[in-house]
Write a protein that holds these residues in place. Structure first.
Motif, PDB file in Angstrom:
ATOM      1  N   ALA A  25      71.954  29.504  38.480  1.00  0.00           N
ATOM      2  CA  ALA A  25      70.729  28.756  38.207  1.00  0.00           C
ATOM      3  C   ALA A  25      70.436  27.771  39.339  1.00  0.00           C
ATOM      4  N   GLY A  26      71.466  27.127  39.853  1.00  0.00           N
ATOM      5  CA  GLY A  26      71.286  26.196  40.971  1.00  0.00           C
ATOM      6  C   GLY A  26      70.795  26.883  42.228  1.00  0.00           C
ATOM      7  N   LEU A  27      71.358  28.052  42.518  1.00  0.00           N
ATOM      8  CA  LEU A  27      70.910  28.822  43.683  1.00  0.00           C
ATOM      9  C   LEU A  27      69.437  29.197  43.537  1.00  0.00           C
ATOM     10  N   LEU A  28      69.075  29.695  42.359  1.00  0.00           N
ATOM     11  CA  LEU A  28      67.680  30.073  42.116  1.00  0.00           C
ATOM     12  C   LEU A  28      66.746  28.866  42.216  1.00  0.00           C
ATOM     13  N   ALA A  29      67.162  27.740  41.656  1.00  0.00           N
ATOM     14  CA  ALA A  29      66.323  26.535  41.699  1.00  0.00           C
ATOM     15  C   ALA A  29      66.133  26.056  43.136  1.00  0.00           C
ATOM     16  N   ALA A  30      67.209  26.044  43.910  1.00  0.00           N
ATOM     17  CA  ALA A  30      67.114  25.610  45.306  1.00  0.00           C
ATOM     18  C   ALA A  30      66.187  26.531  46.096  1.00  0.00           C
ATOM     19  N   ALA A  31      66.328  27.832  45.877  1.00  0.00           N
ATOM     20  CA  ALA A  31      65.462  28.785  46.576  1.00  0.00           C
ATOM     21  C   ALA A  31      64.012  28.609  46.130  1.00  0.00           C
ATOM     22  N   GLY A  32      63.800  28.396  44.841  1.00  0.00           N
ATOM     23  CA  GLY A  32      62.446  28.198  44.339  1.00  0.00           C
ATOM     24  C   GLY A  32      61.784  26.974  44.950  1.00  0.00           C
ATOM     25  N   VAL A  33      62.515  25.877  45.013  1.00  0.00           N
ATOM     26  CA  VAL A  33      61.982  24.647  45.619  1.00  0.00           C
ATOM     27  C   VAL A  33      61.680  24.880  47.099  1.00  0.00           C
ATOM     28  N   ALA A  34      62.553  25.608  47.793  1.00  0.00           N
ATOM     29  CA  ALA A  34      62.354  25.878  49.224  1.00  0.00           C
ATOM     30  C   ALA A  34      61.049  26.632  49.478  1.00  0.00           C
ATOM     31  N   HIS A  35      60.633  27.480  48.529  1.00  0.00           N
ATOM     32  CA  HIS A  35      59.382  28.220  48.702  1.00  0.00           C
ATOM     33  C   HIS A  35      58.173  27.291  48.752  1.00  0.00           C
ATOM     34  N   PHE A  36      58.303  26.113  48.161  1.00  0.00           N
ATOM     35  CA  PHE A  36      57.214  25.136  48.198  1.00  0.00           C
ATOM     36  C   PHE A  36      57.414  24.103  49.307  1.00  0.00           C
ATOM     37  N   ALA A  37      58.659  23.775  49.604  1.00  0.00           N
ATOM     38  CA  ALA A  37      58.946  22.762  50.623  1.00  0.00           C
ATOM     39  C   ALA A  37      58.749  23.296  52.044  1.00  0.00           C
ATOM     40  N   ALA A  38      59.051  24.567  52.262  1.00  0.00           N
ATOM     41  CA  ALA A  38      58.929  25.174  53.591  1.00  0.00           C
ATOM     42  C   ALA A  38      58.356  26.579  53.456  1.00  0.00           C
ATOM     43  N   PRO A  39      57.115  26.697  53.010  1.00  0.00           N
ATOM     44  CA  PRO A  39      56.572  28.024  52.698  1.00  0.00           C
ATOM     45  C   PRO A  39      56.354  28.946  53.896  1.00  0.00           C
ATOM     46  N   ARG A  40      56.130  28.397  55.071  1.00  0.00           N
ATOM     47  CA  ARG A  40      55.829  29.258  56.227  1.00  0.00           C
ATOM     48  C   ARG A  40      56.935  30.256  56.518  1.00  0.00           C
ATOM     49  N   GLN A  41      58.181  29.823  56.396  1.00  0.00           N
ATOM     50  CA  GLN A  41      59.281  30.748  56.688  1.00  0.00           C
ATOM     51  C   GLN A  41      59.301  31.908  55.694  1.00  0.00           C
ATOM     52  N   PHE A  42      58.860  31.675  54.467  1.00  0.00           N
ATOM     53  CA  PHE A  42      58.809  32.737  53.456  1.00  0.00           C
ATOM     54  C   PHE A  42      57.563  33.604  53.639  1.00  0.00           C
ATOM     55  N   ASP A  43      56.451  32.977  54.017  1.00  0.00           N
ATOM     56  CA  ASP A  43      55.218  33.736  54.261  1.00  0.00           C
ATOM     57  C   ASP A  43      55.467  34.867  55.258  1.00  0.00           C
ATOM     58  N   ALA A  44      56.269  34.580  56.255  1.00  0.00           N
ATOM     59  CA  ALA A  44      56.518  35.563  57.317  1.00  0.00           C
ATOM     60  C   ALA A  44      57.296  36.776  56.832  1.00  0.00           C
ATOM     61  N   THR A  45      57.952  36.677  55.688  1.00  0.00           N
ATOM     62  CA  THR A  45      58.745  37.802  55.188  1.00  0.00           C
ATOM     63  C   THR A  45      57.985  38.689  54.215  1.00  0.00           C
ATOM     64  N   ILE A  46      56.774  38.301  53.871  1.00  0.00           N
ATOM     65  CA  ILE A  46      56.004  39.072  52.891  1.00  0.00           C
ATOM     66  C   ILE A  46      55.521  40.369  53.546  1.00  0.00           C
ATOM     67  N   PRO A  47      55.886  41.515  52.982  1.00  0.00           N
ATOM     68  CA  PRO A  47      55.429  42.786  53.564  1.00  0.00           C
ATOM     69  C   PRO A  47      53.905  42.846  53.636  1.00  0.00           C
ATOM     70  N   ARG A  48      53.398  43.362  54.743  1.00  0.00           N
ATOM     71  CA  ARG A  48      51.955  43.390  54.994  1.00  0.00           C
ATOM     72  C   ARG A  48      51.176  44.230  53.980  1.00  0.00           C
ATOM     73  N   GLY A  49      51.805  45.189  53.360  1.00  0.00           N
ATOM     74  CA  GLY A  49      51.113  46.085  52.441  1.00  0.00           C
ATOM     75  C   GLY A  49      50.764  45.463  51.100  1.00  0.00           C
ATOM     76  N   LEU A  50      51.283  44.288  50.819  1.00  0.00           N
ATOM     77  CA  LEU A  50      50.989  43.642  49.536  1.00  0.00           C
ATOM     78  C   LEU A  50      49.594  43.023  49.568  1.00  0.00           C
ATOM     79  N   PRO A  51      48.849  43.137  48.467  1.00  0.00           N
ATOM     80  CA  PRO A  51      47.503  42.549  48.442  1.00  0.00           C
ATOM     81  C   PRO A  51      47.563  41.025  48.370  1.00  0.00           C
ATOM     82  N   GLY A  52      46.494  40.387  48.797  1.00  0.00           N
ATOM     83  CA  GLY A  52      46.424  38.927  48.723  1.00  0.00           C
ATOM     84  C   GLY A  52      47.095  38.278  49.923  1.00  0.00           C
ATOM     85  N   SER A  53      47.107  36.973  49.889  1.00  0.00           N
ATOM     86  CA  SER A  53      47.672  36.228  51.007  1.00  0.00           C
ATOM     87  C   SER A  53      49.188  36.098  50.864  1.00  0.00           C
TER      88      SER A  53
END
Length: 126
Positions: A12-40
């Motif tokens: 649960a702690g690992l998941l929570a830390a990762a979840g918070v990181a998606h909001f605290a530093a979103p650019r690094q995660f944005d770059a991993t989103i496969p291009r074929g997915l719809p939306g931003s």
């Protein structure tokens, strides 16, 4: 606290830390989103962060642990394409960064197995 009782809380702690990181530093995660997915990519980054936070809360609660841990295992499988994209995108980066990106790929297996193990110890198991 016995190890079997700590394991769900650590997950649960690992998941929570990762979840918070998606909001605290979103650019690094944005770059991993496969291009074929719809939306931003940011929408997917935030959605996966919300999912991780929800899974963290549900894994932490004994009553929802089993189902949440199984959903977590599926989530870890589902984000694997993002890790593959990162490894492909980083293949020409300096060796330490490339090693980190490629090192994440086999790490998914123990994460999935860990989540399944937590599911086996959760309440409501048959």
């Amino acid at each position: 606290m016995p190890r079997s009782e700590r394991s769900p809380l650590l997950l649960a702690g690992l998941l929570a830390a990762a979840g918070v990181a998606h909001f605290a530093a979103p650019r690094q995660f944005d770059a991993t989103i496969p291009r074929g997915l719809p939306g931003s990519p940011r929408t997917w980054t935030h959605a996966s962060g919300v999912a991780e936070l929800a899974l963290a809360a549900a894994v932490a609660l004994p009553r929802t642990r089993r189902t949440a841990a199984l959903a977590t295992a599926a989530f870890f499988v589902g984000v694997f394409p993002a890790n593959v994209k990162m490894a492909v995108d980083w293949r020409h980066r300096p060796a330490p960064l490339k090693a980190a990106a490629f090192g994440r790929l086999p790490l998914q297996v123990p994460l999935v197995l860990w989540a399944r193990s937590v599911a086996r110890t959760g309440e409501g198991r048959s």
